[in-house]
Design a protein around this motif. Sequence first.
Motif, PDB file in Angstrom:
ATOM      1  N   UNK A  91       0.850  -1.193   0.000  1.00 31.42           N
ATOM      2  CA  UNK A  91       0.000   0.000   0.000  1.00 31.42           C
ATOM      3  C   UNK A  91       0.882   1.239   0.000  1.00 31.42           C
ATOM      4  N   UNK A  92       0.539   2.200  -0.849  1.00 30.59           N
ATOM      5  CA  UNK A  92       1.167   3.509  -0.722  1.00 30.59           C
ATOM      6  C   UNK A  92       0.341   4.342   0.259  1.00 30.59           C
ATOM      7  N   UNK A  93       1.000   5.148   1.079  1.00 27.06           N
ATOM      8  CA  UNK A  93       0.314   5.957   2.092  1.00 27.06           C
ATOM      9  C   UNK A  93      -0.712   6.898   1.472  1.00 27.06           C
ATOM     10  N   UNK A  94      -1.629   7.389   2.289  1.00 26.82           N
ATOM     11  CA  UNK A  94      -2.601   8.379   1.848  1.00 26.82           C
ATOM     12  C   UNK A  94      -1.943   9.722   1.577  1.00 26.82           C
ATOM     13  N   UNK A 126       0.731  -6.348  10.014  1.00 19.39           N
ATOM     14  CA  UNK A 126       0.596  -4.996   9.482  1.00 19.39           C
ATOM     15  C   UNK A 126       1.954  -4.327   9.660  1.00 19.39           C
ATOM     16  N   UNK A 127       2.633  -4.051   8.545  1.00 20.04           N
ATOM     17  CA  UNK A 127       4.005  -3.562   8.559  1.00 20.04           C
ATOM     18  C   UNK A 127       4.049  -2.208   7.879  1.00 20.04           C
ATOM     19  N   UNK A 128       4.836  -1.273   8.425  1.00 23.82           N
ATOM     20  CA  UNK A 128       4.863   0.065   7.834  1.00 23.82           C
ATOM     21  C   UNK A 128       6.218   0.725   8.017  1.00 23.82           C
ATOM     22  N   UNK A 129       6.531   1.617   7.118  1.00 25.23           N
ATOM     23  CA  UNK A 129       7.636   2.549   7.305  1.00 25.23           C
ATOM     24  C   UNK A 129       7.367   3.362   8.569  1.00 25.23           C
ATOM     25  N   UNK A 134       0.015  -6.989   5.217  1.00 25.73           N
ATOM     26  CA  UNK A 134      -0.139  -5.661   4.630  1.00 25.73           C
ATOM     27  C   UNK A 134       1.124  -4.854   4.902  1.00 25.73           C
ATOM     28  N   UNK A 135       1.660  -4.223   3.859  1.00 22.41           N
ATOM     29  CA  UNK A 135       2.885  -3.438   3.951  1.00 22.41           C
ATOM     30  C   UNK A 135       2.584  -2.026   3.456  1.00 22.41           C
ATOM     31  N   UNK A 136       2.788  -1.018   4.308  1.00 25.28           N
ATOM     32  CA  UNK A 136       2.513   0.375   3.942  1.00 25.28           C
ATOM     33  C   UNK A 136       3.841   1.106   3.772  1.00 25.28           C
ATOM     34  N   UNK A 137       4.069   1.627   2.571  1.00 25.26           N
ATOM     35  CA  UNK A 137       5.346   2.289   2.295  1.00 25.26           C
ATOM     36  C   UNK A 137       5.112   3.518   1.412  1.00 25.26           C
ATOM     37  N   UNK A 138       6.119   3.859   0.610  1.00 24.41           N
ATOM     38  CA  UNK A 138       6.157   5.132  -0.107  1.00 24.41           C
ATOM     39  C   UNK A 138       6.317   4.912  -1.612  1.00 24.41           C
TER      40      UNK A 138
END
Length: 241
Positions: free
Chosen positions: A8-11, A52-55, A163-167
């Motif tokens: 996922x790219x951030x909002x 749930x993984x994120x930068x 789910x991976x949230x990055x840039x």
Amino acid sequence: MPPTIHIVRHGEAEHNVGYRLHLPDPALTAKGMTQCRELGQTFPHMDRMTHLIASPLRRTVQTAHWAFIDPVPAAQKAQRSIVALGELQECSRHPCDVGQPLAKLAQCAGFLDVSRVEADWNSKTGIYTASEPVIKTRAERARAILRELARSVADRGDEAHLVVVSHGTLIQYLIDRPDSRKTHFYNCEYRSYKFVDLYGEDPKTAGLVETNESFYRRYGPLNMRTPEEADDLILAERSST
């Protein structure tokens, strides 16, 4: 069935409006928050999400929280946390891409797991240097960590989703498709992948291949994958057996 990785790219964040790269670690805009809520309402695998993984940057942590933690019932919220990975941070040295010190991130321990974040994660030196060869190496390391987490749930017997949230830029290297003209992610867009070699040990073999469902969601069923991508997906589906 091998685990699925949803990237996922951030909002929309404050620096995305007017290209304001001078803003330090910007937060989501009101539009970005709305995008997150819409994603949380439409994401089809919420009940089967194992990680749930994120930068650790603010906009990605906020996206992970508002899209994947806030929408769930109160009883489930306490069971969900965001695993922060410094390897997933954005690539440049602009203030918008420099995160908070680890000590400050640790203050969010109630919902943010920083156990994998290194003390120098926001230094933009070493493995976090803003140069293409180093970014490629960092993306390899990130994929290896994600593959490790995927393997940890592969034997559960149920359909696991991470789910991976990055840039925007880092994602191009994470999926090993650095031509952003072809693979640009919109804010809060997600695409789904599987590891070609789930049980490999070499970080350089931790390649990701987009699932058919994700590919056709973007392009429609009349479009064709390349033969190499089709073969990789067959290998990925067999890799957990």
